[in-house]
Design a protein around this motif. Structure first.
Motif, PDB file in Angstrom:
ATOM      1  N   CYS A 153      28.679   4.004   1.785  1.00 41.35           N
ATOM      2  CA  CYS A 153      28.219   4.139   3.156  1.00 41.35           C
ATOM      3  C   CYS A 153      26.721   4.457   3.129  1.00 41.35           C
ATOM      4  CB  CYS A 153      28.983   5.201   3.926  1.00 41.35           C
ATOM      5  SG  CYS A 153      28.769   6.890   3.362  1.00 41.35           S
ATOM      6  N   TRP A 204      28.445   0.093   5.992  1.00 43.78           N
ATOM      7  CA  TRP A 204      29.233   0.085   4.759  1.00 43.78           C
ATOM      8  C   TRP A 204      28.833  -1.151   3.960  1.00 43.78           C
ATOM      9  CZ3 TRP A 204      32.451   3.825   2.916  1.00 43.78           C
ATOM     10  CH2 TRP A 204      32.884   4.808   3.822  1.00 43.78           C
ATOM     11  N   GLU A 262      31.278   9.654   0.306  1.00 43.07           N
ATOM     12  CA  GLU A 262      32.426   8.800   0.619  1.00 43.07           C
ATOM     13  C   GLU A 262      33.688   9.357  -0.019  1.00 43.07           C
ATOM     14  OE1 GLU A 262      28.937   5.907  -0.313  1.00 43.07           O
ATOM     15  OE2 GLU A 262      29.810   7.751  -1.128  1.00 43.07           O
ATOM     16  N   ILE A 301      35.206  -0.605  11.545  1.00 39.02           N
ATOM     17  CA  ILE A 301      34.284   0.503  11.345  1.00 39.02           C
ATOM     18  C   ILE A 301      34.306   1.386  12.582  1.00 39.02           C
ATOM     19  CG2 ILE A 301      32.284  -0.774  12.222  1.00 39.02           C
ATOM     20  CD1 ILE A 301      30.586   0.681  10.077  1.00 39.02           C
ATOM     21  N   CYS A 334      33.255   8.715   5.379  1.00 32.41           N
ATOM     22  CA  CYS A 334      31.876   8.997   4.979  1.00 32.41           C
ATOM     23  C   CYS A 334      31.456  10.271   5.703  1.00 32.41           C
ATOM     24  CB  CYS A 334      30.979   7.830   5.341  1.00 32.41           C
ATOM     25  SG  CYS A 334      29.226   8.084   4.986  1.00 32.41           S
ATOM     26  N   ARG A 340      33.289   5.771  14.015  1.00 30.72           N
ATOM     27  CA  ARG A 340      32.623   7.027  13.706  1.00 30.72           C
ATOM     28  C   ARG A 340      33.062   8.098  14.677  1.00 30.72           C
ATOM     29  NH1 ARG A 340      26.595   5.758  13.762  1.00 30.72           N
ATOM     30  NH2 ARG A 340      26.385   8.021  13.471  1.00 30.72           N
TER      31      ARG A 340
END
Length: 127
Positions: A96, A36, A6, A70, A22, A72
């Protein structure tokens, strides 16, 4: 398993924003659901947010819903937690975690289900 690191924590004032990252290495991050969690001094680790490996499913704790996002980027093997309108109650070490995704929409709010954890990053929000 994947290895997680992180970054992005720090000291901010109430109302400010931070974005935690992360970074994952090792096995294919894109096949892992991610979560998380946070832990304040003297308190148990609590769920904050989770996202499926596909990115199509997300879930938030009530305490952060509407303020945290959140996300990614599987191409970069990186997950993110955008934190807006921070409050002193958000002060904690943020971790994370990753778990193999059983199916595209799989997520988990339970820390015991996660296989891999980062070392944590401190977030401090002053009033």
């Amino acid at each position: 398993q994947v290895q997680l690191v992180e970054s992005g924590g720090g000291l901010v004032q109430a109302g400010d924003s931070l974005r935690l990252s992360c970074a994952a290495s090792g096995r294919t991050f894109g096949s892992y659901a991610m979560g998380w969690f946070r832990q304040a001094p003297g308190q148990e680790r609590e769920f904050v947010a989770a996202i499926s490996w596909s990115g199509g499913t997300t879930y938030y704790a009530d305490s952060v819903k509407g303020r945290f996002t959140i996300s990614r980027d599987n191409a970069k093997n990186t997950g993110y937690l955008q934190m807006n309108s921070l409050k002193p109650d958000d002060t904690a070490v943020y971790y994370c975690a990753a778990v193999p995704g059983l199916y595209a929409a799989y997520i988990s709010v339970n820390s015991y289900e996660y296989h891999s954890w980062g070392q944590g990053t401190q977030v401090t929000v002053s009033s």
